[in-house]
Design a protein around this motif. Sequence first.
Motif, PDB file in Angstrom:
ATOM      1  N   HIS A   1       0.602  -1.173  -0.138  1.00 49.20           N
ATOM      2  CA  HIS A   1       0.075  -0.155  -0.060  1.00 49.20           C
ATOM      3  C   HIS A   1       0.987   1.315   0.038  1.00 49.20           C
ATOM      4  N   PHE A   2       2.172   1.011   0.472  1.00 48.54           N
ATOM      5  CA  PHE A   2       2.874   2.304   0.540  1.00 48.54           C
ATOM      6  C   PHE A   2       4.239   1.922   0.685  1.00 48.54           C
ATOM      7  N   THR A   3       4.986   2.470  -0.244  1.00 53.24           N
ATOM      8  CA  THR A   3       6.584   2.422  -0.182  1.00 53.24           C
ATOM      9  C   THR A   3       7.335   3.710  -0.680  1.00 53.24           C
ATOM     10  N   VAL A   4       8.499   3.978  -0.361  1.00 53.94           N
ATOM     11  CA  VAL A   4       9.183   5.289  -0.558  1.00 53.94           C
ATOM     12  C   VAL A   4      10.407   4.699  -1.321  1.00 53.94           C
ATOM     13  N   ARG A   5      11.177   5.165  -2.510  1.00 52.32           N
ATOM     14  CA  ARG A   5      12.058   4.798  -3.142  1.00 52.32           C
ATOM     15  C   ARG A   5      12.640   6.095  -4.063  1.00 52.32           C
ATOM     16  N   GLU A   6      14.057   5.893  -3.830  1.00 52.09           N
ATOM     17  CA  GLU A   6      14.855   7.002  -4.696  1.00 52.09           C
ATOM     18  C   GLU A   6      15.346   6.507  -6.195  1.00 52.09           C
ATOM     19  N   ILE A   7      14.816   7.241  -7.134  1.00 50.80           N
ATOM     20  CA  ILE A   7      15.082   6.869  -8.550  1.00 50.80           C
ATOM     21  C   ILE A   7      16.014   8.024  -9.478  1.00 50.80           C
ATOM     22  N   SER A   8      16.854   7.448 -10.050  1.00 51.24           N
ATOM     23  CA  SER A   8      17.652   8.528 -10.874  1.00 51.24           C
ATOM     24  C   SER A   8      16.575   8.732 -12.109  1.00 51.24           C
ATOM     25  N   VAL A   9      16.547  10.219 -12.545  1.00 48.21           N
ATOM     26  CA  VAL A   9      15.702  10.536 -13.637  1.00 48.21           C
ATOM     27  C   VAL A   9      16.413  10.097 -14.831  1.00 48.21           C
ATOM     28  N   PRO A  10      15.397   9.289 -15.699  1.00 52.57           N
ATOM     29  CA  PRO A  10      16.135   8.667 -16.983  1.00 52.57           C
ATOM     30  C   PRO A  10      16.081   9.697 -18.145  1.00 52.57           C
ATOM     31  N   ASP A  11      16.679   9.639 -19.364  1.00 56.46           N
ATOM     32  CA  ASP A  11      16.518  10.599 -20.328  1.00 56.46           C
ATOM     33  C   ASP A  11      15.209  10.738 -20.693  1.00 56.46           C
ATOM     34  N   ALA A  12      14.367   9.623 -20.800  1.00 54.45           N
ATOM     35  CA  ALA A  12      12.942   9.627 -21.272  1.00 54.45           C
ATOM     36  C   ALA A  12      12.063  10.393 -20.411  1.00 54.45           C
ATOM     37  N   LEU A  13      12.361  10.980 -19.361  1.00 56.70           N
ATOM     38  CA  LEU A  13      11.589  11.690 -18.526  1.00 56.70           C
ATOM     39  C   LEU A  13      12.068  13.081 -18.414  1.00 56.70           C
ATOM     40  N   VAL A  14      13.491  13.291 -18.878  1.00 59.94           N
ATOM     41  CA  VAL A  14      13.834  14.761 -18.782  1.00 59.94           C
ATOM     42  C   VAL A  14      12.663  15.586 -19.890  1.00 59.94           C
ATOM     43  N   GLY A  15      12.442  16.840 -19.254  1.00 60.04           N
ATOM     44  CA  GLY A  15      11.533  17.733 -19.983  1.00 60.04           C
ATOM     45  C   GLY A  15      10.222  17.612 -19.320  1.00 60.04           C
ATOM     46  N   ARG A  16       9.978  16.625 -18.773  1.00 64.14           N
ATOM     47  CA  ARG A  16       8.544  16.421 -18.430  1.00 64.14           C
ATOM     48  C   ARG A  16       8.163  16.922 -17.114  1.00 64.14           C
ATOM     49  N   THR A  17       7.014  17.302 -16.609  1.00 63.63           N
ATOM     50  CA  THR A  17       6.787  17.794 -15.510  1.00 63.63           C
ATOM     51  C   THR A  17       6.400  16.582 -14.448  1.00 63.63           C
ATOM     52  N   ILE A  18       6.443  17.043 -13.192  1.00 68.88           N
ATOM     53  CA  ILE A  18       6.262  16.067 -12.011  1.00 68.88           C
ATOM     54  C   ILE A  18       4.776  15.769 -12.154  1.00 68.88           C
ATOM     55  N   ALA A  19       4.027  16.702 -12.311  1.00 70.05           N
ATOM     56  CA  ALA A  19       2.455  16.549 -12.574  1.00 70.05           C
ATOM     57  C   ALA A  19       2.083  15.378 -13.711  1.00 70.05           C
ATOM     58  N   GLU A  20       3.002  15.422 -14.968  1.00 71.49           N
ATOM     59  CA  GLU A  20       2.822  14.669 -15.909  1.00 71.49           C
ATOM     60  C   GLU A  20       3.328  13.134 -15.415  1.00 71.49           C
ATOM     61  N   LEU A  21       4.137  12.934 -14.756  1.00 70.33           N
ATOM     62  CA  LEU A  21       4.718  11.912 -14.159  1.00 70.33           C
ATOM     63  C   LEU A  21       3.695  11.263 -13.232  1.00 70.33           C
ATOM     64  N   GLY A  22       3.180  12.039 -12.190  1.00 68.30           N
ATOM     65  CA  GLY A  22       2.227  11.568 -11.150  1.00 68.30           C
ATOM     66  C   GLY A  22       0.924  11.167 -11.971  1.00 68.30           C
ATOM     67  N   ARG A  23       0.501  11.837 -12.983  1.00 70.30           N
ATOM     68  CA  ARG A  23      -0.733  11.419 -13.757  1.00 70.30           C
ATOM     69  C   ARG A  23      -0.458   9.968 -14.366  1.00 70.30           C
ATOM     70  N   GLN A  24       0.474   9.792 -14.942  1.00 71.59           N
ATOM     71  CA  GLN A  24       0.839   8.683 -15.585  1.00 71.59           C
ATOM     72  C   GLN A  24       1.007   7.409 -15.020  1.00 71.59           C
ATOM     73  N   THR A  25       1.669   7.576 -13.762  1.00 71.04           N
ATOM     74  CA  THR A  25       2.118   6.457 -12.964  1.00 71.04           C
ATOM     75  C   THR A  25       1.030   6.290 -11.677  1.00 71.04           C
TER      76      THR A  25
END
Length: 323
Positions: free
Chosen positions: A253-277
């Motif tokens: 139900h809940f977990t926290v993780r540190e993730i390096s931003v890949p090239d595919a996500l560069v230029g996208r906003t946090i809101a876009e990533l949140g909506r997608q995942t």
Amino acid sequence: MDRRRPLTLIAMILGLITFGTLGFRETEGWSWLDCIFMSVMTLTTVGYGSPEPLHTDGKIFSVVLMTFGIGLMLYLLTLLAETMIRTFTDPTTNQRRKERKIMTLKDHTIVCGYGQVGEAVATALVSAKKEVVVVDHRTEHLEWAQAHGIHTLVGDATDEEVLRRAGVERAASLVSVINNDPSNLYVVLSAKGLNPDLKVIARASDESAARKMRRAGADEVVNPYQLSGNRIAAMMLAPRLSRLLSGNVTSDHFTVREISVPDALVGRTIAELGRQTGALIVAVWRDGQPLRGRPKEVLQAGDTVLVAGAADEVEAVEAQRLG
């Protein structure tokens, strides 16, 4: 032990079989297969019987082969068996075999010092599916690591040659947790000299030693006594938050993780990533500083995000990195 010895013994055995094969071919004129069969059968004293009745010349040759060949054959087979057993049980040979495996590693983590702290570090890294090489001069301290499939190297981590054998020039990170500040300092200096891009985390017993290690090139310096004290205080003041941040809580139900931003996500906003995942981007780590994860924040190359959410939501962000 000479690596060529087993090959020499095998060559001598094959030579003896060849001699017997040619002898039966010359005296009896049988097919090559029958001659090989008769030669091996005679030399190994199996005694199935000849493929065809022997002529006088064949009998004489068989007597010669049995008289001189059987003893030599058994002696060579004994030497070969002894050599092979020693090859698999000799400590030096086993160490060379382990080091050949280490030579194939890349982007691994080297843990210098395998006491209580080193064991905890190695165990956590292995649980996270990371390749680890443990270095310690005390053979008995490495037995547990070996039993759990961790790569080990017996040696003094302050020796540059030992660090090279551990693959420091190909490693991604190094953790020096020897229970000795001067040794940790020397490891930091040696490791950074051999691989300037290496991420180095060192153990220090006080702030004076920590400053020296930072000047020597350590990326992070940890005082385990101070960490223990802070952890105990945190458990008293905010026990649930302490368990969550320490990684002791695992839940679908809940977990926290540190993730390096890949090239595919560069230029996208946090809101876009949140909506997608569906995951929540708690913070963005950029240029050594944490930033609040605002919806309109644009992700940049080199960013690291702190992601929270259900396990499948966090894994969806991780999949973006891997894909």
